[in-house]
Enzyme design. Structure first.
Site, short mmCIF file in Angstrom:
data_model
loop_
_atom_site.label_atom_id
_atom_site.label_comp_id
_atom_site.label_asym_id
_atom_site.label_seq_id
_atom_site.Cartn_x
_atom_site.Cartn_y
_atom_site.Cartn_z
N ASP A 104 4.07 19.07 16.24
CA ASP A 104 5.45 18.98 16.73
C ASP A 104 5.52 19.22 18.23
O ASP A 104 6.24 18.52 18.94
CB ASP A 104 6.37 19.95 15.96
CG ASP A 104 5.83 21.38 15.94
OD1 ASP A 104 4.63 21.57 16.17
OD2 ASP A 104 6.63 22.29 15.67
N ASP A 107 3.00 23.59 23.59
CA ASP A 107 3.74 24.55 24.42
C ASP A 107 2.76 25.07 25.47
O ASP A 107 2.56 24.41 26.49
CB ASP A 107 4.25 25.66 23.48
CG ASP A 107 5.43 26.41 24.04
OD1 ASP A 107 5.43 26.68 25.24
OD2 ASP A 107 6.36 26.74 23.28
N LYS A 135 5.77 20.57 26.63
CA LYS A 135 6.45 21.31 27.69
C LYS A 135 5.48 21.46 28.85
O LYS A 135 4.72 22.44 28.90
CB LYS A 135 6.80 22.73 27.19
CG LYS A 135 8.02 22.84 26.31
CD LYS A 135 8.25 24.33 26.04
CE LYS A 135 9.41 24.54 25.11
NZ LYS A 135 9.49 25.96 24.69
#
Ligand code: PRP
Length: 183
Positions: A104, A107, A135
Protein backbone atom coordinates in the site's frame (compact mmCIF):
# COMPACT_ATOMS: atom_id res chain seq x y z
CA UNK A 1 -18.27 11.43 21.42
CA UNK A 2 -17.32 8.46 19.28
CA UNK A 3 -19.34 8.20 16.08
CA UNK A 4 -19.31 6.00 12.99
CA UNK A 5 -18.70 8.92 10.64
CA UNK A 6 -15.60 7.33 9.15
CA UNK A 7 -15.29 9.69 6.17
CA UNK A 8 -15.97 12.66 8.47
CA UNK A 9 -12.69 11.96 10.27
CA UNK A 10 -10.73 13.10 7.21
CA UNK A 11 -9.49 16.66 6.86
CA UNK A 12 -8.90 16.14 3.15
CA UNK A 13 -9.56 13.49 0.51
CA UNK A 14 -6.40 12.90 -1.50
CA UNK A 15 -7.76 10.30 -3.94
CA UNK A 16 -11.28 9.07 -4.47
CA UNK A 17 -12.05 5.42 -5.06
CA UNK A 18 -12.49 6.19 -8.77
CA UNK A 19 -9.09 7.90 -8.97
CA UNK A 20 -7.43 4.97 -7.24
CA UNK A 21 -9.06 2.48 -9.60
CA UNK A 22 -8.08 4.52 -12.66
CA UNK A 23 -4.45 4.63 -11.53
CA UNK A 24 -4.41 0.93 -10.71
CA UNK A 25 -5.73 0.22 -14.22
CA UNK A 26 -2.82 2.20 -15.69
CA UNK A 27 -0.32 0.27 -13.59
CA UNK A 28 -1.92 -3.00 -14.67
CA UNK A 29 -1.46 -2.19 -18.36
CA UNK A 30 2.26 -1.60 -17.64
CA UNK A 31 2.52 -4.83 -15.65
CA UNK A 32 0.79 -6.80 -18.43
CA UNK A 33 3.30 -5.45 -20.95
CA UNK A 34 6.33 -6.00 -18.74
CA UNK A 35 5.43 -9.57 -17.74
CA UNK A 36 4.06 -10.78 -21.06
CA UNK A 37 4.95 -14.43 -21.56
CA UNK A 38 6.16 -14.87 -17.97
CA UNK A 39 4.45 -16.37 -14.94
CA UNK A 40 3.73 -13.80 -12.27
CA UNK A 41 3.47 -14.24 -8.52
CA UNK A 42 2.00 -11.31 -6.59
CA UNK A 43 3.17 -11.09 -2.98
CA UNK A 44 0.97 -8.94 -0.76
CA UNK A 45 2.16 -7.61 2.57
CA UNK A 46 -0.55 -7.83 5.21
CA UNK A 47 -2.55 -6.03 6.23
CA UNK A 48 -2.29 -2.74 4.42
CA UNK A 49 -1.94 -4.24 0.95
CA UNK A 50 -5.21 -6.18 1.04
CA UNK A 51 -7.25 -3.59 -0.88
CA UNK A 52 -4.55 -2.84 -3.46
CA UNK A 53 -3.95 -6.54 -4.01
CA UNK A 54 -7.66 -7.26 -4.47
CA UNK A 55 -8.15 -4.50 -7.02
CA UNK A 56 -4.82 -4.92 -8.80
CA UNK A 57 -5.19 -8.68 -9.19
CA UNK A 58 -8.75 -8.38 -10.55
CA UNK A 59 -7.76 -5.64 -12.98
CA UNK A 60 -4.97 -7.73 -14.50
CA UNK A 61 -6.11 -9.43 -17.70
CA UNK A 62 -3.80 -12.39 -17.29
CA UNK A 63 -3.10 -15.29 -14.96
CA UNK A 64 -1.49 -14.46 -11.63
CA UNK A 65 -0.85 -16.29 -8.42
CA UNK A 66 -1.16 -14.57 -5.07
CA UNK A 67 0.66 -15.19 -1.82
CA UNK A 68 0.91 -13.21 1.39
CA UNK A 69 3.43 -12.24 4.02
CA UNK A 70 2.86 -10.56 7.33
CA UNK A 71 5.67 -8.65 8.97
CA UNK A 72 5.97 -6.70 12.13
CA UNK A 73 8.56 -4.03 12.69
CA UNK A 74 10.13 -3.51 16.06
CA UNK A 75 9.48 0.21 16.23
CA UNK A 76 8.71 2.92 18.69
CA UNK A 77 5.07 3.80 18.16
CA UNK A 78 4.48 4.96 14.59
CA UNK A 79 8.15 4.99 13.55
CA UNK A 80 9.37 1.77 12.01
CA UNK A 81 12.89 0.78 12.97
CA UNK A 82 13.83 -1.32 9.99
CA UNK A 83 14.17 -4.41 12.16
CA UNK A 84 11.49 -6.67 10.81
CA UNK A 85 10.08 -9.96 12.05
CA UNK A 86 8.18 -12.37 9.82
CA UNK A 87 4.79 -13.06 11.39
CA UNK A 88 3.51 -15.10 8.45
CA UNK A 89 5.83 -16.33 5.74
CA UNK A 90 5.00 -17.19 2.13
CA UNK A 91 3.45 -20.56 1.34
CA UNK A 92 5.23 -20.51 -2.02
CA UNK A 93 8.82 -21.35 -2.89
CA UNK A 94 9.78 -18.31 -4.96
CA UNK A 95 13.08 -19.58 -6.35
CA UNK A 96 13.04 -19.12 -10.11
CA UNK A 97 9.75 -17.22 -9.96
CA UNK A 98 8.92 -13.73 -11.21
CA UNK A 99 7.78 -11.98 -8.04
CA UNK A 100 6.03 -8.64 -7.71
CA UNK A 101 5.67 -7.30 -4.15
CA UNK A 102 2.39 -5.43 -3.74
CA UNK A 103 2.33 -2.77 -1.02
CA UNK A 104 0.00 0.00 0.00
CA UNK A 105 2.71 2.50 0.92
CA UNK A 106 6.43 3.14 0.99
CA UNK A 107 6.93 5.43 3.95
CA UNK A 108 10.46 5.35 5.40
CA UNK A 109 11.21 2.47 3.02
CA UNK A 110 12.66 0.38 5.86
CA UNK A 111 10.10 -2.42 5.65
CA UNK A 112 10.49 -2.89 1.91
CA UNK A 113 14.24 -2.58 2.04
CA UNK A 114 14.34 -5.47 4.50
CA UNK A 115 11.70 -7.47 2.65
CA UNK A 116 13.38 -7.05 -0.68
CA UNK A 117 16.68 -8.36 0.68
CA UNK A 118 14.91 -11.24 2.40
CA UNK A 119 13.06 -12.32 -0.74
CA UNK A 120 16.11 -11.82 -2.98
CA UNK A 121 18.02 -14.31 -0.83
CA UNK A 122 15.49 -16.95 -1.89
CA UNK A 123 16.60 -16.75 -5.51
CA UNK A 124 13.61 -15.43 -7.48
CA UNK A 125 14.02 -15.04 -11.26
CA UNK A 126 13.05 -11.40 -10.77
CA UNK A 127 11.80 -9.23 -7.95
CA UNK A 128 10.02 -5.91 -8.38
CA UNK A 129 7.87 -3.66 -6.20
CA UNK A 130 4.47 -2.13 -6.80
CA UNK A 131 3.38 0.42 -4.21
CA UNK A 132 0.18 2.40 -4.49
CA UNK A 133 1.58 5.30 -2.47
CA UNK A 134 5.01 6.70 -1.78
CA UNK A 135 6.04 9.48 0.58
CA UNK A 136 9.29 10.83 -0.89
CA UNK A 137 9.84 13.22 2.03
CA UNK A 138 9.74 10.38 4.57
CA UNK A 139 12.33 8.19 2.82
CA UNK A 140 15.16 6.95 5.04
CA UNK A 141 16.37 4.50 2.43
CA UNK A 142 15.88 4.66 -1.32
CA UNK A 143 13.50 2.02 -2.60
CA UNK A 144 13.58 1.18 -6.27
CA UNK A 145 9.85 0.62 -6.81
CA UNK A 146 9.09 -0.13 -10.44
CA UNK A 147 5.39 0.72 -10.15
CA UNK A 148 4.19 3.61 -7.99
CA UNK A 149 0.61 4.84 -7.98
CA UNK A 150 0.88 8.25 -6.36
CA UNK A 151 3.54 10.28 -4.60
CA UNK A 152 1.99 11.92 -1.56
CA UNK A 153 3.01 14.52 1.02
CA UNK A 154 4.30 13.48 4.43
CA UNK A 155 0.87 13.54 6.11
CA UNK A 156 -1.08 11.06 8.23
CA UNK A 157 -2.86 9.16 5.48
CA UNK A 158 -5.56 6.54 5.97
CA UNK A 159 -8.06 4.56 3.94
CA UNK A 160 -7.91 1.92 1.23
CA UNK A 161 -6.00 -0.46 3.50
CA UNK A 162 -4.07 2.14 5.48
CA UNK A 163 -4.96 2.34 9.15
CA UNK A 164 -4.80 4.47 12.23
CA UNK A 165 -5.00 2.17 15.29
CA UNK A 166 -6.38 -0.55 12.97
CA UNK A 167 -9.29 1.62 11.85
CA UNK A 168 -10.03 3.33 8.51
CA UNK A 169 -8.69 0.46 6.40
CA UNK A 170 -12.22 -0.02 5.04
CA UNK A 171 -12.53 3.56 3.82
CA UNK A 172 -12.84 3.55 0.03
CA UNK A 173 -11.00 6.84 -0.48
CA UNK A 174 -7.49 7.79 0.61
CA UNK A 175 -7.33 10.85 2.80
CA UNK A 176 -5.56 12.78 5.50
CA UNK A 177 -6.72 11.97 9.01
CA UNK A 178 -8.09 15.02 10.80
CA UNK A 179 -5.94 16.04 13.78
CA UNK A 180 -8.93 15.96 16.16
CA UNK A 181 -8.99 12.15 15.77
CA UNK A 182 -5.52 11.53 17.20
CA UNK A 183 -4.73 14.62 19.27
C1 PRP B 1 2.82 -0.22 6.70
C2 PRP B 1 2.79 -0.46 5.20
C3 PRP B 1 4.19 -0.88 4.88
C4 PRP B 1 5.01 -0.13 5.92
C5 PRP B 1 5.62 1.05 5.28
O1 PRP B 1 2.62 -1.43 7.34
O2 PRP B 1 1.85 -1.43 4.84
O3 PRP B 1 4.35 -2.27 5.04
O4 PRP B 1 4.13 0.29 6.96
O5 PRP B 1 6.37 1.75 6.21
P1 PRP B 1 7.95 1.95 6.06
O6 PRP B 1 8.21 2.30 4.62
O7 PRP B 1 8.21 3.13 6.98
O8 PRP B 1 8.63 0.72 6.50
P2 PRP B 1 2.40 -1.58 8.91
O9 PRP B 1 3.69 -2.05 9.55
O10 PRP B 1 1.79 -0.31 9.46
O11 PRP B 1 1.37 -2.79 9.00
P3 PRP B 1 -0.06 -2.94 8.30
O12 PRP B 1 0.16 -3.17 6.83
O13 PRP B 1 -0.64 -4.15 8.96
O14 PRP B 1 -0.84 -1.67 8.56
Amino acid sequence: METDDVAGDLSEVLYTEQQVHARIAELCREIERDYAGRDLLLVGVLKGAVMVMADLARELRRHVEMDWMATSSYGTGTESSGVVRIVKDLDTDISGRHVLIVEDIVDSGLTLSWLRANLLSRGPASLEICALLRKPEAAKVEIDARYVGFEIPNAFVVGYGLDYAERYRNLRAIGVLAPHVYS
